[in-house]
Design a protein around this motif. Structure first.
Motif, PDB file in Angstrom:
ATOM      1  N   ARG A   1      51.267  31.060  32.419  1.00 50.22           N
ATOM      2  CA  ARG A   1      52.449  31.832  32.030  1.00 50.22           C
ATOM      3  C   ARG A   1      52.124  32.798  30.899  1.00 50.22           C
ATOM      4  N   HIS A   2      51.357  32.351  29.928  1.00 54.15           N
ATOM      5  CA  HIS A   2      51.105  33.197  28.752  1.00 54.15           C
ATOM      6  C   HIS A   2      49.915  34.126  28.931  1.00 54.15           C
ATOM      7  N   VAL A   3      48.888  33.683  29.642  1.00 54.96           N
ATOM      8  CA  VAL A   3      47.647  34.463  29.689  1.00 54.96           C
ATOM      9  C   VAL A   3      47.334  34.938  31.106  1.00 54.96           C
ATOM     10  N   GLY A   4      47.672  34.120  32.107  1.00 56.31           N
ATOM     11  CA  GLY A   4      47.339  34.492  33.484  1.00 56.31           C
ATOM     12  C   GLY A   4      46.118  33.732  33.966  1.00 56.31           C
ATOM     13  N   ASN A   5      45.807  33.894  35.250  1.00 53.18           N
ATOM     14  CA  ASN A   5      44.606  33.230  35.755  1.00 53.18           C
ATOM     15  C   ASN A   5      43.365  34.060  35.441  1.00 53.18           C
ATOM     16  N   TYR A   6      42.186  33.539  35.825  1.00 49.29           N
ATOM     17  CA  TYR A   6      40.942  34.212  35.454  1.00 49.29           C
ATOM     18  C   TYR A   6      40.891  35.639  36.003  1.00 49.29           C
ATOM     19  N   GLY A   7      41.294  35.793  37.273  1.00 53.27           N
ATOM     20  CA  GLY A   7      41.229  37.112  37.896  1.00 53.27           C
ATOM     21  C   GLY A   7      42.113  38.119  37.189  1.00 53.27           C
ATOM     22  N   GLU A   8      43.320  37.679  36.800  1.00 53.76           N
ATOM     23  CA  GLU A   8      44.228  38.590  36.084  1.00 53.76           C
ATOM     24  C   GLU A   8      43.623  39.027  34.759  1.00 53.76           C
ATOM     25  N   SER A   9      43.051  38.035  34.059  1.00 55.43           N
ATOM     26  CA  SER A   9      42.441  38.342  32.774  1.00 55.43           C
ATOM     27  C   SER A   9      41.272  39.310  32.958  1.00 55.43           C
ATOM     28  N   TYR A  10      40.477  39.073  34.014  1.00 54.52           N
ATOM     29  CA  TYR A  10      39.321  39.936  34.278  1.00 54.52           C
ATOM     30  C   TYR A  10      39.764  41.373  34.551  1.00 54.52           C
ATOM     31  N   ASP A  11      40.732  41.522  35.459  1.00 55.86           N
ATOM     32  CA  ASP A  11      41.177  42.871  35.825  1.00 55.86           C
ATOM     33  C   ASP A  11      41.770  43.616  34.639  1.00 55.86           C
ATOM     34  N   ARG A  12      42.558  42.885  33.846  1.00 56.12           N
ATOM     35  CA  ARG A  12      43.260  43.512  32.719  1.00 56.12           C
ATOM     36  C   ARG A  12      42.266  44.001  31.658  1.00 56.12           C
ATOM     37  N   ASN A  13      41.183  43.235  31.441  1.00 53.14           N
ATOM     38  CA  ASN A  13      40.307  43.534  30.309  1.00 53.14           C
ATOM     39  C   ASN A  13      39.054  44.314  30.662  1.00 53.14           C
ATOM     40  N   VAL A  14      38.394  43.934  31.757  1.00 51.29           N
ATOM     41  CA  VAL A  14      37.140  44.607  32.078  1.00 51.29           C
ATOM     42  C   VAL A  14      37.120  45.181  33.488  1.00 51.29           C
ATOM     43  N   GLY A  15      38.019  44.712  34.338  1.00 50.73           N
ATOM     44  CA  GLY A  15      37.963  45.085  35.751  1.00 50.73           C
ATOM     45  C   GLY A  15      38.636  46.395  36.068  1.00 50.73           C
ATOM     46  N   ILE A  16      39.103  46.509  37.308  1.00 48.84           N
ATOM     47  CA  ILE A  16      39.641  47.784  37.772  1.00 48.84           C
ATOM     48  C   ILE A  16      40.914  48.190  37.028  1.00 48.84           C
ATOM     49  N   GLY A  17      41.647  47.209  36.472  1.00 46.77           N
ATOM     50  CA  GLY A  17      42.878  47.538  35.751  1.00 46.77           C
ATOM     51  C   GLY A  17      42.618  48.071  34.356  1.00 46.77           C
ATOM     52  N   SER A  18      41.348  48.105  33.926  1.00 45.07           N
ATOM     53  CA  SER A  18      41.045  48.525  32.553  1.00 45.07           C
ATOM     54  C   SER A  18      40.268  49.833  32.564  1.00 45.07           C
ATOM     55  N   LYS A  19      40.042  50.391  31.381  1.00 46.45           N
ATOM     56  CA  LYS A  19      39.275  51.631  31.281  1.00 46.45           C
ATOM     57  C   LYS A  19      37.827  51.406  31.704  1.00 46.45           C
ATOM     58  N   LEU A  20      37.323  50.173  31.539  1.00 40.60           N
ATOM     59  CA  LEU A  20      35.916  49.923  31.819  1.00 40.60           C
ATOM     60  C   LEU A  20      35.633  49.987  33.316  1.00 40.60           C
ATOM     61  N   GLY A  21      36.515  49.371  34.124  1.00 40.96           N
ATOM     62  CA  GLY A  21      36.364  49.431  35.568  1.00 40.96           C
ATOM     63  C   GLY A  21      35.109  48.764  36.102  1.00 40.96           C
ATOM     64  N   ILE A  22      34.785  47.561  35.602  1.00 42.06           N
ATOM     65  CA  ILE A  22      33.593  46.857  36.084  1.00 42.06           C
ATOM     66  C   ILE A  22      33.950  46.094  37.366  1.00 42.06           C
ATOM     67  N   GLU A  23      33.085  46.222  38.384  1.00 42.33           N
ATOM     68  CA  GLU A  23      33.271  45.470  39.636  1.00 42.33           C
ATOM     69  C   GLU A  23      33.211  43.979  39.343  1.00 42.33           C
ATOM     70  N   ARG A  24      33.913  43.156  40.170  1.00 42.02           N
ATOM     71  CA  ARG A  24      33.849  41.715  39.943  1.00 42.02           C
ATOM     72  C   ARG A  24      32.429  41.188  40.177  1.00 42.02           C
ATOM     73  N   GLY A  25      31.747  41.639  41.213  1.00 39.23           N
ATOM     74  CA  GLY A  25      30.360  41.235  41.470  1.00 39.23           C
ATOM     75  C   GLY A  25      30.190  39.729  41.474  1.00 39.23           C
ATOM     76  N   LEU A  26      29.225  39.246  40.657  1.00 35.35           N
ATOM     77  CA  LEU A  26      28.950  37.814  40.589  1.00 35.35           C
ATOM     78  C   LEU A  26      30.153  37.025  40.110  1.00 35.35           C
ATOM     79  N   ASN A  27      31.062  37.697  39.402  1.00 35.65           N
ATOM     80  CA  ASN A  27      32.194  36.986  38.819  1.00 35.65           C
ATOM     81  C   ASN A  27      33.344  36.779  39.794  1.00 35.65           C
ATOM     82  N   ARG A  28      33.129  37.134  41.080  1.00 38.89           N
ATOM     83  CA  ARG A  28      34.122  36.752  42.082  1.00 38.89           C
ATOM     84  C   ARG A  28      34.106  35.249  42.223  1.00 38.89           C
ATOM     85  N   LEU A  29      35.187  34.719  42.769  1.00 40.51           N
ATOM     86  CA  LEU A  29      35.206  33.280  43.039  1.00 40.51           C
ATOM     87  C   LEU A  29      34.178  32.962  44.117  1.00 40.51           C
TER      88      LEU A  29
END
Lengths: 338, 454
Positions: A297-325
């Motif tokens: 509820r407060h932080v989200g799951n791992y994928g949400e956190s990834y997208d928001r901070n480093v993934g496609i939802g962020s300025k960095l736009g890093i592919e999930r790559g190895l960090n996919r489930l």
């Protein structure tokens, strides 16, 4: 001696409080009402203060998740920004409870420094950035290239290993700081710029025209980054480890910040166990039954956190790559909660 | 025959007439292009200025971005990204101090300016009251305002030895605990009694000793009461302080503590009492021999390893103590330089007038010695002001640390962010250091008017 110290301090006008309990870290944190979390002094996507002065990032989210699980409030955290040099000292001396500061898991750190790595929240590795107009699609085509890198880092050694093993020619051009290295790359002193992939994406933002540059798919080293705790408190080690696993499991079961309220009502036994409507797994950790609900509820799951901070939802736009489930082609895999 | 390095054998050429005698134009030409060497230096300087100034102005003003909300707005221009500074301005000044409570540091800064200005202006009246307010009351008020006060003190002196106050004391409802304050009263009585006994034993005036001890304890009591009272301010941890606020706090504490402490250490080092002298030498040489970084690092990360687990005290406080002691050791040597330049005749004349040691120092020696070393003292102050930035290595974000941290914000990562941030830091540091140096020059001229100095 202790009394003398105390007396001296109070004479100086500063009271020493805190009860003398030698409980575990989890109890200390609960009594204190705030989690002490060690972060970087600023690393794009992992931990950096935003315009309002709130710490954000993938590493920060892990601390927020721990605080959410314990207090049901992700903001009960005191952040200690640490340099690479003093991060371990700060953890060993008890200044911080958990170090979430893009730290690579290695054998020597795990053993002789007296630390425990509680998992891997980001699989990083060394990569190459190159201008798109060079028309290079793979690191294997880099033979004869000049490579910009930072002096005295493992990046330099990794490049040497990688190129020698493949009988490729290369020329190292090294600089003392990351920014200097980037400037040299930008001005064309070298063909390609190498460091950890997450760094490459962060550095790319500092270039005049980021879209002219691309990061090659090859990753030539292993840099598993994860949260660290002190030796000697297995309960706390478990808490940190399972908070990360809970975030991964929540992603695997498609439980997000948005649908958490419906998910609580789900009849699926796996989801029920995760969210605490069945079993007492949270209590076994020393937390509450609804610990995962609080985290999501407060932080989200791992994928949400990834997208928001480093993934496609962020300025960095890093592919999930190895960090996919693991079931989506990556290697992020969390043990089941049962 | 003795060898001489230089003996003039012919008359020196006549000097040209004084510059004032010439017209402005030829004076200008003469002072800039008089000799080939002058000519070369002038050309070199103009060249350097021409090389540096236009790009600087272009970067800072002409090509700069003035408005925007994210990195995209700054990417278009090659100049400084000022919206970055605007977006982060609050952080640069206050660090992570909660936005709703920022009126408190503002108030502290305003009080500081209000009290400091009349202290710095020689013509302003009520210097004594003013100094008392600034050095005595202001630190306590600032402490309460910045931290929120209400320290919730639990044990004083006796309580620690007798362990009678382990019962969680019931408060008075205004943030005070009866256990602490009874403890304080009892301890005060015991201390006064001990002082009286000691005075009687040494055949000194019991009344004077008791009065002095009582005054010290009363002062301590008032300070403790002020920091212990609950004023209803939300507590703000020093960990969330940062930016320019921390730079000022560290610098001002260092400056205010180091001067008196440095004077005492310098006097102690010249003392004829061996115990005092060696203690001072040991202190000074130790603190001068250890790098400031080591001191800060040790105080922050090593000290907790040695202290018992339940004894913690604030990181910023540790850094403040480290910086102040370090600065005091340097100050002591500067002041000692001044003391050594005062001739023995002054000491003897003062002694002949019947002045004791402290009066001699306070009225005759120190005023002359300190006046002589104003440049050295200010040099130390300026150095200290800039050294404060070393607290960054113990995870306290001063102005520069806060600026560096915001470079990592992906929302503002551009090719020029780095330079913009450093330009801003440079301007702030320059304004303060230059201000200090100009004020020192003014004071030097003023004291020179009394007949000493250049």
């Amino acid at each position: 001696m202790k009394r003398m110290f105390c007396a001296l301090f109070v004479l100086a006008g500063f009271a020493v409080t805190a009860p003398a309990v030698n409980a575990g870290v989890l109890d200390d944190v609960k009594n204190r009402g705030v989690l002490h979390c060690g972060v970087t002094q600023g690393l794009p996507g992992f931990s950096s203060p935003d315009d309002k002065g709130n710490w954000t990032g993938l590493d920060v989210d892990l601390c927020r998740a721990i605080a959410a699980a314990i207090f049901d409030d992700p903001n009960k955290i005191k952040y200690t920004p640490l340099t690479a040099k003093d991060r371990f000292t700060a953890l060993q001396s008890g200044e911080i409870d958990v170090l979430s500061r893009n730290t690579t898991w290695t054998l020597s750190r795990d053993t002789s420094l007296g630390l425990n790595f509680a998992g891997i929240n980001y699989y990083d590795g060394q990569g190459f950035m190159i201008r798109k107009d060079k028309k290079v699609a793979s690191a294997l085509e880099l033979s004869g290239a000049s490579i910009c890198t930072q002096t005295g880092t493992t990046s330099e050694l990794n490049v040497a290993d990688y190129f020698r093993a493949r009988n490729m020619k290369y020329e190292i051009v090294s600089f003392t700081t990351a920014d200097e290295t980037l400037k040299a790359y930008e001005s064309g002193r070298c063909d390609t710029f190498t460091t950890d992939v997450s760094q490459l994406y962060a550095m790319r933002l500092k270039l005049g025209n980021p879209s002219d540059h691309t990061v090659l798919p090859e990753v030539i080293s292993k840099e598993p980054l994860g949260p660290v705790v002190r030796h000697g408190d297995d309960q706390w080690f478990d808490v940190v480890k399972w908070v990360l696993f809970a975030m991964l499991n929540a992603e695997e079961m498609n439980i997000t910040q948005k649908n958490i309220d419906e998910a609580v009502k789900s009849p699926n036994p796996e989801v029920k166990r995760l969210l605490g409507s069945e079993g007492n797994f949270g209590e076994q950790l020393g937390l509450t039954r609804d610990w995962v609900v609080r985290i999501v509820r407060h932080v989200g799951n791992y994928g949400e956190s990834y997208d928001r901070n480093v993934g496609i939802g962020s300025k960095l736009g890093i592919e999930r790559g190895l960090n996919r489930l693991w079931n989506k082609g990556g290697i992020q895999y969390a043990p089941p909660i049962r | 025959m003795t060898t001489r390095t230089f003996v003039r054998t012919a008359f020196a050429p006549n000097e040209p007439p004084p510059l004032e005698a010439d017209s402005t134009a030829s004076r200008f030409a003469r002072s800039l292009f008089a000799t080939p060497a002058n000519f070369a230096l002038t050309v070199l300087s103009v060249g350097i200025v021409a090389l540096v100034l236009p790009p600087l102005i272009r970067f800072l003003f002409l090509d700069a971005t003035w408005s925007g909300t994210s990195r995209d707005d700054c990417l278009a221009n090659a100049g400084a990204c000022w919206p970055f500074v605007r977006a982060k301005f609050g952080q640069f000044i206050y660090g992570f101090y909660p936005a709703a409570e920022r009126w408190r540091p503002n108030l502290v800064l305003a009080f500081g300016a209000l009290l400091l200005a009349p202290l710095l202006i020689p013509a302003a009246p009520f210097k004594r009251t003013n100094a008392l307010l600034f050095f005595g009351v202001y630190p306590v008020v600032s402490f309460v305002l910045l931290t929120g006060g209400n320290l919730d003190l639990q044990k004083f002196l006796l309580g620690r030895f007798l362990q009678w106050t382990t019962v969680a004391g019931v408060g008075f409802g205004i943030g005070l605990r009866w256990a602490f304050w009874t403890d304080f009263l009892f301890s005060a009585v015991v201390i006064v009694a001990l002082v009286a006994a000691l005075a009687a034993l040494l055949r000194a005036s019991v009344f004077a000793a008791v009065t002095a001890a009582g005054m010290v304890l009363a002062g301590l009591g008032i300070i403790l009461l002020a920091v212990d009272l609950d004023f209803g301010l939300a507590p703000v941890e020093t960990r969330s302080w940062g930016g320019f606020l921390v730079t000022l706090i560290v610098a001002v504490t260092g400056i205010v503590v180091s001067l008196p402490l440095g004077v005492l250490l310098a006097l102690g080092r010249r003392s004829r009492m061996p115990a005092v002298r060696y203690a001072c030498i040991l202190f000074i040489e130790f603190w001068r021999g250890v790098p400031l970084i080591t001191v800060l690092f040790f105080a922050t990360y090593m000290l907790p390893l040695f202290l018992p687990r339940d004894v913690t005290f604030d990181t910023l406080l540790r850094a403040l103590i480290g910086v102040a002691l370090f600065a005091a050791a340097y100050m002591a040597e500067v002041v000692r330089g001044g003391l050594q330049s005062i001739s023995r005749g002054q000491h003897e004349a003062a002694a002949a007038l019947g002045l004791g040691y402290w009066r001699m120092m306070g009225l005759i020696i120190l005023p002359q010695a300190l006046t002589l070393v104003i440049p050295g003292i200010v040099n130390n102050f300026i150095g200290l002001f800039k050294d404060t930035t070393l607290v960054l290595i113990v995870a306290i974000f001063d102005l520069l640390g806060q600026i560096r941290a915001s470079f990592a914000d992906p929302n503002w990562a551009t090719p020029v962010t780095l330079y913009t941030g450093f330009a801003f830091a440079g301007v702030i540091y320059f304004v303060f250091c230059f201000g200090m140096s100009r004020y020192a020059l003014y004071i030097e001229r003023r004291t020179a008017a009394y007949g000493r100095g250049s």
